[in-house]
Design a protein around this motif. Structure first.
Motif, mmCIF file in Angstrom:
data_model
loop_
_atom_site.group_PDB
_atom_site.id
_atom_site.type_symbol
_atom_site.label_atom_id
_atom_site.label_comp_id
_atom_site.label_asym_id
_atom_site.label_seq_id
_atom_site.Cartn_x
_atom_site.Cartn_y
_atom_site.Cartn_z
ATOM 1 N N SER A 86 0.687 -1.209 0.093
ATOM 2 C CA SER A 86 0.038 0.040 0.112
ATOM 3 C C SER A 86 0.971 1.312 0.051
ATOM 4 O O SER A 86 2.020 1.315 0.850
ATOM 5 N N GLY A 87 0.352 2.076 -0.656
ATOM 6 C CA GLY A 87 1.428 3.520 -0.878
ATOM 7 C C GLY A 87 2.372 3.741 -1.737
ATOM 8 O O GLY A 87 3.238 4.665 -1.716
ATOM 9 N N LYS A 113 1.043 2.649 -7.046
ATOM 10 C CA LYS A 113 0.476 1.764 -8.034
ATOM 11 C C LYS A 113 -0.865 2.601 -8.735
ATOM 12 O O LYS A 113 -1.130 2.766 -9.833
ATOM 13 N N THR A 114 -1.747 3.028 -7.672
ATOM 14 C CA THR A 114 -3.017 3.667 -8.292
ATOM 15 C C THR A 114 -2.518 5.061 -8.979
ATOM 16 O O THR A 114 -2.963 5.411 -9.938
ATOM 17 N N THR A 115 -1.287 5.548 -8.427
ATOM 18 C CA THR A 115 -1.005 6.854 -9.184
ATOM 19 C C THR A 115 -0.383 6.636 -10.885
ATOM 20 O O THR A 115 -0.650 7.257 -11.678
HETATM 21 N N1 LIG Z 1 -3.520 13.257 -5.151
HETATM 22 C C1 LIG Z 1 -2.678 13.193 -4.204
HETATM 23 N N2 LIG Z 1 -1.969 14.024 -3.712
HETATM 24 C C2 LIG Z 1 -1.211 13.880 -2.690
HETATM 25 N N3 LIG Z 1 -0.419 12.994 -2.743
HETATM 26 C C3 LIG Z 1 -1.192 11.790 -3.196
HETATM 27 C C4 LIG Z 1 -2.276 11.793 -4.045
HETATM 28 N N4 LIG Z 1 -2.544 10.590 -4.645
HETATM 29 C C5 LIG Z 1 -1.802 9.726 -3.920
HETATM 30 N N5 LIG Z 1 -1.012 10.375 -3.031
HETATM 31 C C6 LIG Z 1 0.270 9.486 -2.323
HETATM 32 O O1 LIG Z 1 1.116 9.171 -3.086
HETATM 33 C C7 LIG Z 1 1.395 7.759 -2.718
HETATM 34 C C8 LIG Z 1 0.959 6.899 -3.434
HETATM 35 O O2 LIG Z 1 -0.340 6.599 -3.581
HETATM 36 P P1 LIG Z 1 -0.944 5.313 -4.219
HETATM 37 O O3 LIG Z 1 -2.531 5.463 -4.080
HETATM 38 O O4 LIG Z 1 -0.697 5.593 -5.807
HETATM 39 O O5 LIG Z 1 -0.621 4.010 -4.040
HETATM 40 P P2 LIG Z 1 -0.955 2.691 -4.157
HETATM 41 O O6 LIG Z 1 0.237 1.885 -4.297
HETATM 42 O O7 LIG Z 1 -2.108 2.566 -5.131
HETATM 43 O O8 LIG Z 1 -1.668 2.202 -2.471
HETATM 44 P P3 LIG Z 1 -2.873 1.276 -2.165
HETATM 45 O O9 LIG Z 1 -2.364 -0.108 -2.080
HETATM 46 O O10 LIG Z 1 -3.143 1.689 -0.725
HETATM 47 O O11 LIG Z 1 -3.852 1.449 -3.279
HETATM 48 C C9 LIG Z 1 0.746 7.558 -1.163
HETATM 49 O O12 LIG Z 1 1.826 8.236 -0.253
HETATM 50 C C10 LIG Z 1 -0.171 8.638 -1.437
HETATM 51 O O13 LIG Z 1 -0.569 9.450 -0.121
#
Ligand SMILES: Nc1ncnc2c1ncn2[C@@H]1O[C@H](COP(=O)(O)OP(=O)(O)OP(=O)(O)O)[C@@H](O)[C@H]1O
Ligand code: SF4
Ligand SMILES: [Mg+2]
Lengths: 297, 362
Positions: free
Chosen positions: B65-66, B69-71
């Motif tokens: 998590s974090g 990936k989503t980004t």
């Molecule tokens: N719009 C935003 N503004 C600021 N920080 C962000 C934003 N979107 C994501 N982040 C930060 O970027 C980092 C990566 O987030 P992301 O959602 O891409 O992770 P992830 O791998 O998808 O995690 P998860 O498994 O929890 O979904 C995190 O630290 C998150 O807090």
């Protein structure tokens, strides 16, 4: 999904949110009662005086302070004027001011809040700073300031009052809508719409506004009474409209004394005011529920 | 196509056609403070990510998590404008340069499926409007009747009842059904690529397999490529042709699925793999569980970002003076770790650049 086997109610027909909402509203007895009461009050205030040629102004020194009777259903006031006529005509002003100011508040507040929340960033910052600034000024001061911009004669009609009251009330509406839109904007169904290629206009109209409608309706039904009461307060200060429920209540209060109880002078405008407020509330609650497909009705 | 209901797509990916090619993608979110919204630092959510996706292929993207990936998924779909750096070429065209009509045209070809089946559907719209919106937006149906027919086809394809379900609202459905509605919406425009952002994580285990099977069937029928995001390696093994493991905004290791699961090189991949519960009750307990938390992407560790949690970490892993090498240790198998050098036939193909992150406004 739910109880009975014949749940497929609206299936093949094809439904819109509006049609569905109307269907749900009709099944809500309390809301319906509120709606009917409102229609009756509005009709009574606007139609009866014309229909029956009522006269709220003619004084008659021989008929001062008469209690309610068959001749004067609501009694007469301290100058011998028919109180029923006064209450109904006064209601015209109160309702007009309340509804018109609220309509303006909804339009301005929703547009302003939606733009600030949807575009965010700089735009949001500038727009909301301005709201904060207006908020910072004591609102009565603002209202009185606006009222004083009009001449004495202008002040007698509802337009300035409506203008002044709308001016303070839209701020809260803008804030509420902005907050909602700010979170809705990031919701995944909005992102999905963007990925689909939907433009800003479509997203705002189809995805965001329908989801803030519930809270807007509730806030609007709270605004109407707030405006009516504010108007009463202006009347109290001698800045309000000549004849309104607020004015009548104020006069009614001033003649209450332990020796001669002219209770009807306070009773009738208060009852109508209260009735209007309750009906609005019930209708508002019902509307909010009706607009939400999750309500089971 | 028999007996492959749950196996990998029979046709398989067309490796000669690259659908999406991502190079050095960076997305930093500015952190603002104070009266004038001064930028006081950045969340380096994605910090130099590269990969290719081929036609009809599923690339799994895995990480805790974090890790960003989503980004990655949303930035590629232009939901996180503006991008900080890098390119993402969709059929040779950089998506970050598209505007107006060209961007809308791209929208038809890339779609997304979200994790949360509750917030991904507008509660005030019927299934018909939700699934059919894309068709209307792109003028792909002449009238309501045609739209309804198309939506009914899509619902049927996704295992929903085309007659009874079409006029319902989202709250009347279960999580699995809602996810199917989201899938129907995503395939309405017959896209070539769908970003699936943890599409089954929020569902019951019993439903997960059904939804995965549906995605696989659609891939076979329509030749869609998936970027399939998950946070454990267990989920993606089944559906992915290749897997990329991500750690703190960067790709640690990427390989085809068999290779990655059989011969993981990066210690992080190994740790994630050993975290998969074994079906064999007599299997030894995981000897090297992953310890500690993912550090913040605002101030990521110097050198190899995994070093504070890595049991093989050496001095050269811990500073920015020596860049972390990227090795190609087999065909299409890349790993960003010094241990790559121990693999027979490893070729050094690049390095992680530390560069600008330390010079930024933080
Ligand atoms: N719009 C935003 N503004 C600021 N920080 C962000 C934003 N979107 C994501 N982040 C930060 O970027 C980092 C990566 O987030 P992301 O959602 O891409 O992770 P992830 O791998 O998808 O995690 P998860 O498994 O929890 O979904 C995190 O630290 C998150 O807090
Ligand atoms: S580069 Fe060093 S710290 Fe990073 S994973 Fe490899 S061995 Fe561990
Ligand atoms: Mg995520």
């Amino acid at each position: 999904m739910t109880s009975s086997a014949t749940v497929v109610p609206t299936a093949e027909k094809g439904t819109s949110l509006g049609a569905d909402a109307w269907r749900r509203l009709k099944r809500n007895r309390v809301a319906l009662a509120g709606g009917i009461a409102l229609v009756l009050i509005v009709t009574a205030c606007f139609v009866l005086p014309v229909l029956l040629g009522m006269d709220p102004e003619t004084t008659d020194p021989t008929r001062k302070n008469l209690p309610p009777s068959l001749q004067h259903f609501f009694g007469t006031d301290t100058l011998g004027r028919d109180y029923l006529a006064r209450v109904l005509v006064g209601g015209q002003t109160s309702l007009l001011v309340g509804l018109a100011a609220t309509a303006a508040v909804v339009i301005v507040g929703v547009l302003y809040g939606a733009v600030a929340g949807y575009y965010g960033g700089r735009v949001d910052e500038i727009l909301m700073r301005f709201v904060d600034f207006l908020y910072g000024i004591p609102y009565m001061f603002l209202v009185i300031l606006v009222m004083l911009m009009f001449s004495d004669t202008e002040r007698g009609n509802p337009i300035p009052v409506f203008f002044a009251l709308g001016l303070v009330q839209w701020l809260a509406m803008a804030r509420i809508v902005r907050g909602q839109v700010l979170t809705l904007r990031e919701r995944e169904f909005v992102l999905a719409a963007r990925v689909t290629g939907a433009g800003d206009m479509r997203i705002i109209v189809r995805h965001i506004l329908p989801n803030v409608l519930g809270i807007v309706v509730i806030y609007a039904t709270l605004t109407v009474p707030a405006v009516i009461i504010l108007e009463s307060f202006l009347s109290f200060l001698g800045l309000g409209v000549k004849l309104s429920w607020g004015q009548l209540v104020a006069e009614g209060v001033s003649v209450v004394n332990p020796i001669d109880s002219y209770w009807w002078l306070l009773f009738w405008p208060s009852v109508l005011l209260a009735l209007t407020l309750f009906s609005l509330n019930f209708l508002g609650d019902g509307l909010r529920d009706a607009l939400d497909p999750r309500t089971r009705r | 196509m028999s007996a492959t209901e749950t196996a990998r797509p029979t046709k398989g990916p067309d490796t000669s056609r690259v659908v999406l090619s991502v190079r050095d993608l960076k997305k930093w979110f500015p952190i603002r403070k104070g009266l004038f919204s001064r930028v006081v630092g950045h969340v380096k959510a994605v910090d130099g990510v590269s990969f290719d996706i081929h036609a009809g292929e599923t690339l799994g993207l895995v990480g805790e998590s974090g890790c960003g990936k989503t980004t990655v998924g949303r930035t590629i779909l232009r939901l996180n404008d503006p991008v900080t750096a890098g390119i993402a070429e969709f059929h040779g065209q950089d998506v970050f340069e598209l505007q107006g009509g060209d961007l809308r045209a791209l929208r038809r070809r890339m779609q997304i499926i979200f994790q949360d089946p509750y917030s991904s559907l507008n509660p005030r719209m019927t299934v018909e409007s939700i699934v059919g919106e894309a068709l209307t937006v792109h003028g792909m149906v002449a009238n309501k009747k045609e739209r309804r027919e198309r939506v009914q086809d899509l619902l049927e394809k996704c295992g929903l009842d085309p007659i009874r379900h079409i006029t319902r609202y989202p709250h009347e459905f279960s999580g699995g059904q809602r996810q199917r509605i989201g899938i129907a919406r995503a395939i309405a425009l017959e896209p070539e690529l769908i970003v699936c952002d943890e599409p089954v994580s929020a569902l019951d285990v019993s439903i997960q397999a059904q939804v995965i099977n549906l995605l696989q069937r659609l891939q076979e029928e329509m030749g869609i490529a998936y970027l399939f995001i998950a946070h454990g390696l267990a989920v993606v093994e089944h559906i992915s042709h290749r897997v990329a493991v991500m750690y703190l905004g960067r790709i640690a290791e990427i390989a085809d699925t068999e290779t990655l699961y059989a011969n993981p090189v990066h210690p992080y991949t190994q740790a994630l793999l050993s975290a998969i519960p074994s079906p064999d009750p007599d299997a030894p307990l995981n000897p090297h569980p992953l310890e500690g938390e993912v550090p913040t992407p605002i101030n990521p560790p110097a050198g190899c970002r995994f070093h504070p949690r890595c049991r093989f970490a050496e001095d050269r892993c811990k500073s920015n003076t020596t860049p972390i090498p990227i090795y190609e240790v087999g065909p299409g198998h890349r790993v960003a770790c010094i241990l790559g050098e121990n693999v027979d036939g490893a070729k050094r193909v690049g390095e992680l650049v530390h560069g600008d992150d330390e010079t930024s406004a933080s």
